[in-house]
Write a protein that holds these residues in place. Structure first.
Motif, short mmCIF file in Angstrom:
data_model
loop_
_atom_site.label_atom_id
_atom_site.label_comp_id
_atom_site.label_asym_id
_atom_site.label_seq_id
_atom_site.Cartn_x
_atom_site.Cartn_y
_atom_site.Cartn_z
N LYS A 128 -14.79 4.39 2.01
CA LYS A 128 -13.99 4.14 0.81
C LYS A 128 -12.58 3.74 1.20
O LYS A 128 -12.10 4.04 2.30
CB LYS A 128 -13.97 5.37 -0.10
CG LYS A 128 -13.41 6.62 0.56
CD LYS A 128 -13.46 7.79 -0.41
CE LYS A 128 -12.89 9.07 0.23
NZ LYS A 128 -12.91 10.20 -0.72
N ASP A 129 -11.91 3.06 0.27
CA ASP A 129 -10.55 2.60 0.50
C ASP A 129 -9.59 3.72 0.14
O ASP A 129 -9.18 3.87 -1.02
CB ASP A 129 -10.27 1.35 -0.35
CG ASP A 129 -8.97 0.66 0.04
OD1 ASP A 129 -8.22 1.24 0.84
OD2 ASP A 129 -8.72 -0.46 -0.44
N ALA A 130 -9.26 4.54 1.13
CA ALA A 130 -8.41 5.71 0.90
C ALA A 130 -7.51 5.90 2.11
O ALA A 130 -7.87 5.53 3.24
CB ALA A 130 -9.27 6.95 0.68
N PRO A 131 -6.32 6.47 1.91
CA PRO A 131 -5.42 6.72 3.04
C PRO A 131 -6.09 7.57 4.11
O PRO A 131 -6.91 8.45 3.81
CB PRO A 131 -4.24 7.47 2.39
CG PRO A 131 -4.26 7.04 0.96
CD PRO A 131 -5.71 6.88 0.62
N ALA A 132 -5.77 7.29 5.37
CA ALA A 132 -6.37 8.03 6.47
C ALA A 132 -5.49 7.96 7.70
O ALA A 132 -4.78 6.96 7.91
CB ALA A 132 -7.76 7.49 6.79
N GLN B 233 -14.69 3.28 7.51
CA GLN B 233 -14.81 4.39 6.57
C GLN B 233 -15.39 3.86 5.26
O GLN B 233 -15.24 2.67 4.94
CB GLN B 233 -13.47 5.10 6.36
CG GLN B 233 -12.42 4.38 5.57
CD GLN B 233 -11.25 5.31 5.21
OE1 GLN B 233 -11.30 6.53 5.43
NE2 GLN B 233 -10.20 4.75 4.63
N GLY C 206 -5.98 3.21 6.29
CA GLY C 206 -7.21 3.47 5.57
C GLY C 206 -7.81 2.21 4.97
O GLY C 206 -9.03 2.02 4.97
N HIS C 207 -6.94 1.32 4.47
CA HIS C 207 -7.42 0.06 3.89
C HIS C 207 -8.04 -0.82 4.97
O HIS C 207 -9.12 -1.39 4.77
CB HIS C 207 -6.27 -0.67 3.21
CG HIS C 207 -6.67 -1.95 2.56
ND1 HIS C 207 -7.55 -1.99 1.48
CD2 HIS C 207 -6.34 -3.25 2.82
CE1 HIS C 207 -7.72 -3.26 1.11
NE2 HIS C 207 -7.01 -4.03 1.92
N HIS D 35 0.80 -1.23 0.00
CA HIS D 35 0.00 0.00 0.00
C HIS D 35 0.83 1.28 0.00
O HIS D 35 0.31 2.35 -0.33
CB HIS D 35 -0.96 0.00 1.18
CG HIS D 35 -1.97 -1.10 1.12
ND1 HIS D 35 -3.09 -1.05 0.31
CD2 HIS D 35 -2.03 -2.30 1.75
CE1 HIS D 35 -3.80 -2.16 0.45
NE2 HIS D 35 -3.18 -2.94 1.32
N ALA E 88 -2.06 4.71 4.12
CA ALA E 88 -2.78 3.86 3.17
C ALA E 88 -3.14 2.52 3.80
O ALA E 88 -4.23 1.98 3.56
CB ALA E 88 -1.94 3.64 1.91
N TYR F 55 -11.35 0.60 5.98
CA TYR F 55 -12.36 0.35 4.94
C TYR F 55 -12.88 -1.09 5.02
O TYR F 55 -14.09 -1.33 5.02
CB TYR F 55 -11.75 0.61 3.57
CG TYR F 55 -12.60 0.13 2.42
CD1 TYR F 55 -13.80 0.74 2.11
CD2 TYR F 55 -12.18 -0.96 1.64
CE1 TYR F 55 -14.59 0.29 1.05
CE2 TYR F 55 -12.95 -1.42 0.59
CZ TYR F 55 -14.16 -0.79 0.29
OH TYR F 55 -14.93 -1.25 -0.75
#
Length: 315
Positions: free
Chosen positions: A284-288, A282, A273-274, A265, A270, A277
């Motif tokens: 959507k699969d997005a960095p967080a 969350q 976030g994955h 990732h 990332a 998700y």
């Protein structure tokens, strides 16, 4: 917990490198505590001296820091807490609530009835009412093999009920669905159930977020808390992240290992976030970062996703 500051915990076992399931557990604990304005304690659960390694504990702390999962107190190590566990055990022993168990692992497996949820077997109490002659004979048999008896807690025919933040009302009858359980192992070490109860109380932990696999252990811990005069935390049991074939992720198999996730990732954000998700934290699969996930975390809405859910396929 009204009127009390919320205290959650990270409690990694240093028996291998972290994987996605460990990240998911820590993230849930962090979000639940921080969403209530609380703090997080870090405890290294190294009761298993044969498998625990300092390098794994150090790596876990580096991984938490890299992911932005900060803690406010600790680290506290269970290997430093033996005196506290002994004090608790002696209180139970003096109350005549414990007894020696001479059964071997094979004998226990042969005698025990499977638990309804499939998580554990129920000990039938074979050693609870032994005659003095039987105790001597069994003790000598163990001694000939160089072993000592374990110590079990005798449980009453009572039902323990509690409200889990994610799973709702859960009840377990101690004698038929739990059985007398070990509080001190045959090697002299203290069992997880006793240690975690003593540690949570000493470290002020009153909000425990952990995997669904430990739901059936919670009534045992609540029973111990009551016997020892300790407060009971709020519990929140979230689903386990599992492999796509349904197999539980395990450190020994290097499943979804964090270093491999970083390679795939590209960044800690990332990876976090994955995992968020996949776990429904969350949309959507997005960095967080943890702070970004915290802005829209709501325990009530998460409960709707988690209640009754045993596992989530990780992929």
């Amino acid at each position: 917990m009204a009127g009390n500051a919320v205290v959650g915990r990270f409690a990694p076992s240093p028996t291998g490198i972290m994987h996605a399931g460990n990240v998911f557990a820590a993230l849930n604990s962090w979000l639940l505590a921080k969403s209530q304005g609380g703090k997080v304690v870090l405890r290294i659960e190294d009761l298993d001296e044969g498998r625990s390694r300092k390098e794994f504990a150090d790596a876990a702390m580096r991984d938490f820091e890299a992911l932005g999962l900060s803690w406010d107190e600790g680290p506290f190590y269970q290997h430093d807490r033996q005196e506290a566990y002994m004090d608790a055990f002696e209180k139970l022993r003096r109350a005549r609530l414990t007894y020696p168990c001479y059964c071997t692992r094979a004998e226990i497996n042969a005698q025990s009835a499977p638990h309804g949820m499939g998580e554990k077997a129920v000990y039938p109490g074979r050693c609870r009412r032994l005659s003095p002659q039987e105790r001597i004979r069994l003790k000598e048999r163990l001694a000939s093999d160089g072993r000592s008896p374990s110590q079990r807690l005798e449980v009453p025919g009572e039902t323990v009920e509690f409200d889990d933040l994610y799973q709702g009302r859960f009840a377990q009858r101690l004698d038929t669905e739990c059985g007398d359980f070990v509080v001190r192992r045959s090697d002299g070490g203290f069992a997880y159930q006793l240690a975690v109860v003593v540690d949570d109380a000493a470290q002020g932990v009153n909000c425990v977020a952990r995997g669904y696999d430990l739901l059936v252990s919670t009534p045992q811990q609540i029973h111990l808390q009551r016997l020892l005069g300790l407060d009971t935390p709020q519990y929140a049991h979230f689903p386990l992240l599992c492999a796509e074939d349904g197999r539980r992720l395990a450190k020994r198999n290097k499943d979804a290992a964090l270093d491999e996730l970083l390679a795939v990732h590209g960044s800690p954000e990332a990876v976090l976030g994955h995992v968020a998700y996949i776990g429904g934290l969350q949309p959507k699969d997005a960095p967080a970062t943890p702070e970004q996930l915290l802005t829209h975390f709501d325990a009530a809405s998460i409960r709707e996703k988690y209640e009754g859910t045993v596992s989530i396929a990780y992929g």
